[in-house]
Motif scaffolding. Structure first.
Motif, PDB file in Angstrom:
ATOM      1  N   PRO A 283       0.802  -1.226   0.000  1.00  0.00           N
ATOM      2  CA  PRO A 283       0.000   0.000   0.000  1.00  0.00           C
ATOM      3  C   PRO A 283       0.837   1.280   0.000  1.00  0.00           C
ATOM      4  CG  PRO A 283      -0.891  -1.570   1.563  1.00  0.00           C
ATOM      5  CD  PRO A 283       0.414  -2.131   1.079  1.00  0.00           C
ATOM      6  N   HIS A 284       1.993   1.268   0.653  1.00  0.00           N
ATOM      7  CA  HIS A 284       2.865   2.448   0.699  1.00  0.00           C
ATOM      8  C   HIS A 284       3.235   2.927  -0.708  1.00  0.00           C
ATOM      9  CE1 HIS A 284       6.093   5.151   1.986  1.00  0.00           C
ATOM     10  NE2 HIS A 284       6.895   4.533   1.122  1.00  0.00           N
ATOM     11  N   LEU A 285       3.383   1.977  -1.641  1.00  0.00           N
ATOM     12  CA  LEU A 285       3.744   2.301  -3.016  1.00  0.00           C
ATOM     13  C   LEU A 285       2.526   2.354  -3.935  1.00  0.00           C
ATOM     14  CD1 LEU A 285       6.891   0.020  -3.492  1.00  0.00           C
ATOM     15  CD2 LEU A 285       6.809   2.419  -2.775  1.00  0.00           C
ATOM     16  N   SER A 286       1.340   2.120  -3.359  1.00  0.00           N
ATOM     17  CA  SER A 286       0.119   1.999  -4.176  1.00  0.00           C
ATOM     18  C   SER A 286       0.350   0.987  -5.297  1.00  0.00           C
ATOM     19  CB  SER A 286      -0.305   3.345  -4.759  1.00  0.00           C
ATOM     20  OG  SER A 286      -0.575   4.263  -3.732  1.00  0.00           O
ATOM     21  N   ALA A 287       0.933  -0.156  -4.921  1.00  0.00           N
ATOM     22  CA  ALA A 287       1.326  -1.144  -5.924  1.00  0.00           C
ATOM     23  C   ALA A 287       1.167  -2.566  -5.396  1.00  0.00           C
ATOM     24  CB  ALA A 287       2.780  -0.917  -6.337  1.00  0.00           C
ATOM     25  N   LYS A 288       1.022  -3.466  -6.338  1.00  0.00           N
ATOM     26  CA  LYS A 288       1.081  -4.900  -6.069  1.00  0.00           C
ATOM     27  C   LYS A 288       2.076  -5.499  -7.048  1.00  0.00           C
ATOM     28  CE  LYS A 288      -3.557  -5.341  -4.273  1.00  0.00           C
ATOM     29  NZ  LYS A 288      -4.742  -6.181  -4.195  1.00  0.00           N
ATOM     30  N   GLY A 289       2.604  -6.634  -6.681  1.00  0.00           N
ATOM     31  CA  GLY A 289       3.505  -7.344  -7.566  1.00  0.00           C
ATOM     32  C   GLY A 289       3.184  -8.820  -7.522  1.00  0.00           C
TER      33      GLY A 289
ATOM     34  N   GLU B  75      17.543 -28.147 -13.815  1.00  0.00           N
ATOM     35  CA  GLU B  75      17.421 -28.114 -12.354  1.00  0.00           C
ATOM     36  C   GLU B  75      17.638 -26.703 -11.833  1.00  0.00           C
ATOM     37  OE1 GLU B  75      20.075 -31.285 -11.072  1.00  0.00           O
ATOM     38  OE2 GLU B  75      18.393 -32.689 -11.148  1.00  0.00           O
ATOM     39  N   GLN B  76      17.058 -25.736 -12.560  1.00  0.00           N
ATOM     40  CA  GLN B  76      17.109 -24.342 -12.158  1.00  0.00           C
ATOM     41  C   GLN B  76      15.701 -23.762 -12.142  1.00  0.00           C
ATOM     42  OE1 GLN B  76      19.738 -21.994 -14.559  1.00  0.00           O
ATOM     43  NE2 GLN B  76      21.566 -22.952 -13.718  1.00  0.00           N
ATOM     44  N   TRP B  77      15.570 -22.711 -11.344  1.00  0.00           N
ATOM     45  CA  TRP B  77      14.319 -21.973 -11.253  1.00  0.00           C
ATOM     46  C   TRP B  77      14.412 -20.715 -12.099  1.00  0.00           C
ATOM     47  CZ3 TRP B  77       9.930 -23.272  -8.563  1.00  0.00           C
ATOM     48  CH2 TRP B  77      10.044 -24.327  -7.661  1.00  0.00           C
ATOM     49  N   SER B  78      13.291 -20.338 -12.714  1.00  0.00           N
ATOM     50  CA  SER B  78      13.166 -19.001 -13.288  1.00  0.00           C
ATOM     51  C   SER B  78      12.144 -18.245 -12.440  1.00  0.00           C
ATOM     52  CB  SER B  78      12.743 -19.037 -14.755  1.00  0.00           C
ATOM     53  OG  SER B  78      11.447 -19.576 -14.892  1.00  0.00           O
ATOM     54  N   LEU B  79      12.487 -17.020 -12.068  1.00  0.00           N
ATOM     55  CA  LEU B  79      11.626 -16.157 -11.265  1.00  0.00           C
ATOM     56  C   LEU B  79      11.195 -15.004 -12.156  1.00  0.00           C
ATOM     57  CD1 LEU B  79      13.289 -17.884  -9.251  1.00  0.00           C
ATOM     58  CD2 LEU B  79      13.255 -15.945  -7.716  1.00  0.00           C
ATOM     59  N   ASN B  80       9.888 -14.879 -12.345  1.00  0.00           N
ATOM     60  CA  ASN B  80       9.319 -13.948 -13.306  1.00  0.00           C
ATOM     61  C   ASN B  80       8.427 -12.955 -12.568  1.00  0.00           C
ATOM     62  OD1 ASN B  80       9.989 -15.571 -15.993  1.00  0.00           O
ATOM     63  ND2 ASN B  80       9.326 -17.014 -14.421  1.00  0.00           N
ATOM     64  N   TRP B  81       8.841 -11.699 -12.512  1.00  0.00           N
ATOM     65  CA  TRP B  81       8.189 -10.648 -11.719  1.00  0.00           C
ATOM     66  C   TRP B  81       7.331  -9.765 -12.615  1.00  0.00           C
ATOM     67  CZ3 TRP B  81       6.944  -8.586  -7.169  1.00  0.00           C
ATOM     68  CH2 TRP B  81       6.780  -7.207  -7.051  1.00  0.00           C
ATOM     69  N   ALA B  82       6.148  -9.414 -12.127  1.00  0.00           N
ATOM     70  CA  ALA B  82       5.268  -8.460 -12.799  1.00  0.00           C
ATOM     71  C   ALA B  82       4.818  -7.420 -11.779  1.00  0.00           C
ATOM     72  CB  ALA B  82       4.065  -9.162 -13.396  1.00  0.00           C
ATOM     73  N   SER B  83       4.638  -6.192 -12.250  1.00  0.00           N
ATOM     74  CA  SER B  83       4.254  -5.075 -11.391  1.00  0.00           C
ATOM     75  C   SER B  83       2.900  -4.517 -11.825  1.00  0.00           C
ATOM     76  CB  SER B  83       5.314  -3.976 -11.478  1.00  0.00           C
ATOM     77  OG  SER B  83       4.839  -2.779 -10.896  1.00  0.00           O
ATOM     78  N   SER B  84       2.056  -4.209 -10.844  1.00  0.00           N
ATOM     79  CA  SER B  84       0.776  -3.586 -11.160  1.00  0.00           C
ATOM     80  C   SER B  84       0.957  -2.160 -11.660  1.00  0.00           C
ATOM     81  CB  SER B  84      -0.146  -3.601  -9.940  1.00  0.00           C
ATOM     82  OG  SER B  84       0.355  -2.744  -8.922  1.00  0.00           O
ATOM     83  N   VAL B  85       2.079  -1.532 -11.322  1.00  0.00           N
ATOM     84  CA  VAL B  85       2.331  -0.148 -11.738  1.00  0.00           C
ATOM     85  C   VAL B  85       2.521  -0.070 -13.248  1.00  0.00           C
ATOM     86  CG1 VAL B  85       3.921   1.812 -11.545  1.00  0.00           C
ATOM     87  CG2 VAL B  85       3.275   0.514  -9.508  1.00  0.00           C
ATOM     88  N   SER B  86       3.355  -0.964 -13.794  1.00  0.00           N
ATOM     89  CA  SER B  86       3.643  -0.923 -15.233  1.00  0.00           C
ATOM     90  C   SER B  86       2.749  -1.878 -16.023  1.00  0.00           C
ATOM     91  CB  SER B  86       5.106  -1.286 -15.497  1.00  0.00           C
ATOM     92  OG  SER B  86       5.336  -2.643 -15.164  1.00  0.00           O
TER      93      SER B  86
END
Length: 158
Positions: free
Chosen positions: A56-62, A73-84
């Protein structure tokens, strides 16, 4: 060696203390702190998961989608932002000795950066995530965001 269940600890609800640099590329910039809440649930019998963090401080979710590649045997971490509304390039890596390290390439404010995520201090009730950027192709790193995850009182792990 990484396994499809490395992130099982993260399933469930969390309270999060964020601490981030006011300028991600300036290692001398100040820090700001703010709370958040997070929830993670497993997919594909645990070989993937999805979390959403509310800041809430950033008015954002991710949101982060984590996928385990059985061949590498590896992980991929895929981030998305509600701002963009955009999905950022993934970071890829693995856990070894209780520590997860993940790397990728991205841009920040028009600058090419290498990105490193580190997961450490993992337990059923707490964990730590940190992000660092490198502008010299990984020779030096500047940590610019940390998150300390704690289970809410009375909330079961996983």
């Amino acid at each position: 060696m990484s396994s499809p269940h490395d992130f099982d600890f993260f399933h469930g609800e969390w309270e999060v203390l964020n601490r981030r640099r006011t300028d991600f590329l300036d290692p001398d910039s100040g820090w700001e702190e703010f709370p958040a809440t997070s929830r993670c649930w497993p997919l594909f019998d645990g070989t993937a998961n999805l979390d959403e963090i509310d800041m809430p401080h950033l008015s954002a979710k991710g949101a982060t989608l984590r996928l385990f590649d059985r061949e590498t045997e590896q992980w991929s971490l895929n981030w998305a932002s509600s701002v963009s509304g955009k999905l950022f390039p993934p970071v890829v890596g693995r856990f070894e000795g209780g520590r997860g390290e993940f790397h990728g390439a991205d841009t920040h404010d028009g600058n090419d950066v290498r990105v490193r995520f580190v997961w450490s201090g993992v337990s059923p009730r707490s964990a730590r995530w940190e992000q660092a950027f490198s502008v010299d192709d990984g020779r030096t790193w500047s940590t610019n965001w940390t998150m300390d995850f704690i289970r809410p009182s009375g909330t079961p792990a996983g």
